[in-house]
Write an enzyme that holds these catalytic residues in place. Structure first.
Site, PDB file in Angstrom:
ATOM      1  N   ASP A  18       0.677  -1.433  -0.063  1.00  9.43           N
ATOM      2  CA  ASP A  18      -0.061  -0.085  -0.271  1.00  9.43           C
ATOM      3  C   ASP A  18       0.877   1.175  -0.098  1.00  9.43           C
ATOM      4  O   ASP A  18       1.894   1.139   0.855  1.00  9.43           O
ATOM      5  CB  ASP A  18      -1.314  -0.290   0.984  1.00  9.43           C
ATOM      6  CG  ASP A  18      -2.238   0.984   1.372  1.00  9.43           C
ATOM      7  OD1 ASP A  18      -1.552   1.135  -0.056  1.00  9.43           O
ATOM      8  OD2 ASP A  18      -2.626   0.943   1.850  1.00  9.43           O
ATOM      9  N   TRP A  23       2.957   7.552  -2.462  1.00  9.10           N
ATOM     10  CA  TRP A  23       4.796   8.031  -2.438  1.00  9.10           C
ATOM     11  C   TRP A  23       4.063   8.882  -4.029  1.00  9.10           C
ATOM     12  O   TRP A  23       5.579   9.920  -3.906  1.00  9.10           O
ATOM     13  CB  TRP A  23       5.267   7.088  -2.657  1.00  9.10           C
ATOM     14  CG  TRP A  23       6.165   6.571  -3.560  1.00  9.10           C
ATOM     15  CD1 TRP A  23       7.486   6.931  -2.739  1.00  9.10           C
ATOM     16  CD2 TRP A  23       6.822   6.919  -4.575  1.00  9.10           C
ATOM     17  NE1 TRP A  23       8.622   7.090  -3.261  1.00  9.10           N
ATOM     18  CE2 TRP A  23       8.147   6.861  -4.633  1.00  9.10           C
ATOM     19  CE3 TRP A  23       6.389   6.977  -6.025  1.00  9.10           C
ATOM     20  CZ2 TRP A  23       9.251   7.293  -5.534  1.00  9.10           C
ATOM     21  CZ3 TRP A  23       6.820   7.059  -7.045  1.00  9.10           C
ATOM     22  CH2 TRP A  23       8.724   7.281  -6.526  1.00  9.10           C
ATOM     23  N   HIS A  35       2.311   3.438  -9.119  1.00  4.75           N
ATOM     24  CA  HIS A  35       2.398   1.819  -9.285  1.00  4.75           C
ATOM     25  C   HIS A  35       3.665   1.272 -10.285  1.00  4.75           C
ATOM     26  O   HIS A  35       4.085   0.253  -9.825  1.00  4.75           O
ATOM     27  CB  HIS A  35       1.078   1.843  -9.947  1.00  4.75           C
ATOM     28  CG  HIS A  35      -0.102   1.946  -9.431  1.00  4.75           C
ATOM     29  ND1 HIS A  35      -0.447   1.267  -8.317  1.00  4.75           N
ATOM     30  CD2 HIS A  35      -1.213   2.582  -9.648  1.00  4.75           C
ATOM     31  CE1 HIS A  35      -1.240   2.306  -7.786  1.00  4.75           C
ATOM     32  NE2 HIS A  35      -2.073   2.937  -8.766  1.00  4.75           N
ATOM     33  N   LEU A 129      11.638 -20.257  -4.347  1.00  4.89           N
ATOM     34  CA  LEU A 129      10.403 -18.988  -4.193  1.00  4.89           C
ATOM     35  C   LEU A 129       8.907 -19.313  -5.412  1.00  4.89           C
ATOM     36  O   LEU A 129       9.157 -19.220  -5.929  1.00  4.89           O
ATOM     37  CB  LEU A 129      10.757 -17.848  -4.316  1.00  4.89           C
ATOM     38  CG  LEU A 129       9.815 -17.014  -3.534  1.00  4.89           C
ATOM     39  CD1 LEU A 129       9.077 -16.977  -2.335  1.00  4.89           C
ATOM     40  CD2 LEU A 129       9.810 -15.605  -4.110  1.00  4.89           C
TER      41      LEU A 129
HETATM   42  C1  FPP Z   1      -2.390  -0.058  -3.388  1.00  2.33           C
HETATM   43  O1  FPP Z   1      -1.640   1.042  -3.151  1.00  2.33           O
HETATM   44  C2  FPP Z   1      -1.703  -0.744  -4.339  1.00  2.33           C
HETATM   45  C3  FPP Z   1      -2.352  -0.941  -5.334  1.00  2.33           C
HETATM   46  C4  FPP Z   1      -3.566  -1.096  -5.519  1.00  2.33           C
HETATM   47  C5  FPP Z   1      -1.740  -1.979  -6.610  1.00  2.33           C
HETATM   48  C6  FPP Z   1       0.011  -2.568  -6.281  1.00  2.33           C
HETATM   49  C7  FPP Z   1       0.472  -2.617  -7.423  1.00  2.33           C
HETATM   50  C8  FPP Z   1       1.427  -2.679  -7.562  1.00  2.33           C
HETATM   51  C9  FPP Z   1       2.574  -2.674  -6.580  1.00  2.33           C
HETATM   52  C10 FPP Z   1       2.331  -2.975  -8.827  1.00  2.33           C
HETATM   53  C11 FPP Z   1       2.067  -4.470  -8.569  1.00  2.33           C
HETATM   54  C12 FPP Z   1       2.522  -4.559  -9.922  1.00  2.33           C
HETATM   55  C13 FPP Z   1       2.802  -5.673 -10.403  1.00  2.33           C
HETATM   56  C14 FPP Z   1       2.980  -6.418 -11.303  1.00  2.33           C
HETATM   57  C15 FPP Z   1       1.961  -7.710  -9.646  1.00  2.33           C
HETATM   58  P1  FPP Z   1      -3.148   3.019  -3.570  1.00  2.33           P
HETATM   59  O2  FPP Z   1      -3.230   3.141  -4.607  1.00  2.33           O
HETATM   60  O3  FPP Z   1      -3.784   1.882  -2.855  1.00  2.33           O
HETATM   61  O4  FPP Z   1      -1.295   3.581  -2.829  1.00  2.33           O
HETATM   62  P2  FPP Z   1      -2.234   4.662  -2.371  1.00  2.33           P
HETATM   63  O5  FPP Z   1      -3.277   4.485  -0.984  1.00  2.33           O
HETATM   64  O6  FPP Z   1      -1.252   6.060  -0.917  1.00  2.33           O
HETATM   65  O7  FPP Z   1      -3.710   5.451  -2.301  1.00  2.33           O
END
Ligand code: FPP
Length: 238
Positions: A18, A23, A35, A129
């Site tokens: 999260d 960020w 992302h 893994l």
């Molecule tokens: C939550 O942060 C994150 C997500 C909903 C997406 C997570 C995805 C990735 C880390 C990339 C994964 C990549 C692959 C290739 C599988 P948020 O957007 O809710 O952040 P915020 O709460 O600060 O708005």
């Protein structure tokens, strides 16, 4: 860190990644760029978990609730795993990493489904893994689907109701044959589970950090493992 023989390395670590959006905002970037940075960080953590000889790493990449985000962001999140696998698939194969994707594939773009099927196939015999990506995943839906399939098997006489135990129930989940989670990490300071692996975390140790996912480094990961090592897991006993 690897040399530290006193450390108890968890078998299965799960991560709620999260904070990508916050960020990005901090650096004046679009949420999609957050992302993208999150995906780059994910590669680092996957390789490091493999080096630490962790057997299973499950990450929450897209929840069944994430469809409610702006279309531009959803479209980007659908493209991101394709780019990620195109770029790093060979690396995972070289490092003996097995890839598995859990969640519903029904509403995913065909190109993504094809890519998932391909990477699962070419890594299926890897023995390092197991890297599990929860994509279009929601735990309540998983449990409801399991229940429906159990019902079907009972009416088709494949299963007897008296024989239904937690161990049999687990065989109907996406995580069939994967051990339960030892350590669950959530980044970005939120203190919630958000419909992630509700069954599988019954006895997990929980670790919350304020660090935003794109900043969550191998040092932060070490800290979580050290903290886990200190915990006294009793599984309901004394
Ligand atoms: C939550 O942060 C994150 C997500 C909903 C997406 C997570 C995805 C990735 C880390 C990339 C994964 C990549 C692959 C290739 C599988 P948020 O957007 O809710 O952040 P915020 O709460 O600060 O708005």
């Amino acid at each position: 860190m690897e040399q530290d023989s006193k450390l108890n390395i968890p078998t299965h670590v799960a991560i709620i990644m999260d904070g990508n959006g916050r960020w990005a905002k901090r650096y004046g970037l679009s949420r999609s760029m957050g992302h993208k940075k999150g995906a780059q960080n994910l590669l680092k953590i996957v390789l490091y978990a493999n080096k630490l000889k962790i057997k299973y790493l499950t990450v929450f990449a897209f929840s069944t609730e994430n469809w409610n985000r702006p279309k531009e962001e959803v479209d980007y999140l659908m493209k991101l795993p394709i780019e990620f696998f195109n770029e790093f698939e060979q690396r995972f194969r070289n490092e003996n990493i097995k890839i598995k994707v859990i969640g519903s594939r029904n509403d995913l773009p065909q190109e993504l489904v094809d890519k998932i099927e391909y990477v699962e196939e070419v890594t299926k015999d890897k023995t390092g893994l197991t890297f599990i990506i929860a994509f279009n995943y929601g735990s309540q839906l998983e449990i409801v689907e399991a229940t429906k399939n159990i019902y079907q098997d009972i009416i088709n006489k494949k299963l007897q109701i008296e024989g239904l135990t937690p161990q049999i129930f687990e065989q109907y989940l996406f995580t069939k044959d994967i051990p339960s989670v030892d350590l669950l990490i959530r980044t970005s300071g939120e203190l919630r589970i958000s419909n992630f692996l509700l069954w599988q975390i019954a006895y997990s140790e929980l670790y919350f950090t304020k660090t935003l996912w794109p900043d969550f480094s191998t040092r932060h990961f070490d800290k979580a493992i050290k903290e886990y090592s200190k915990r006294n897991r009793r599984f309901g006993a004394i």
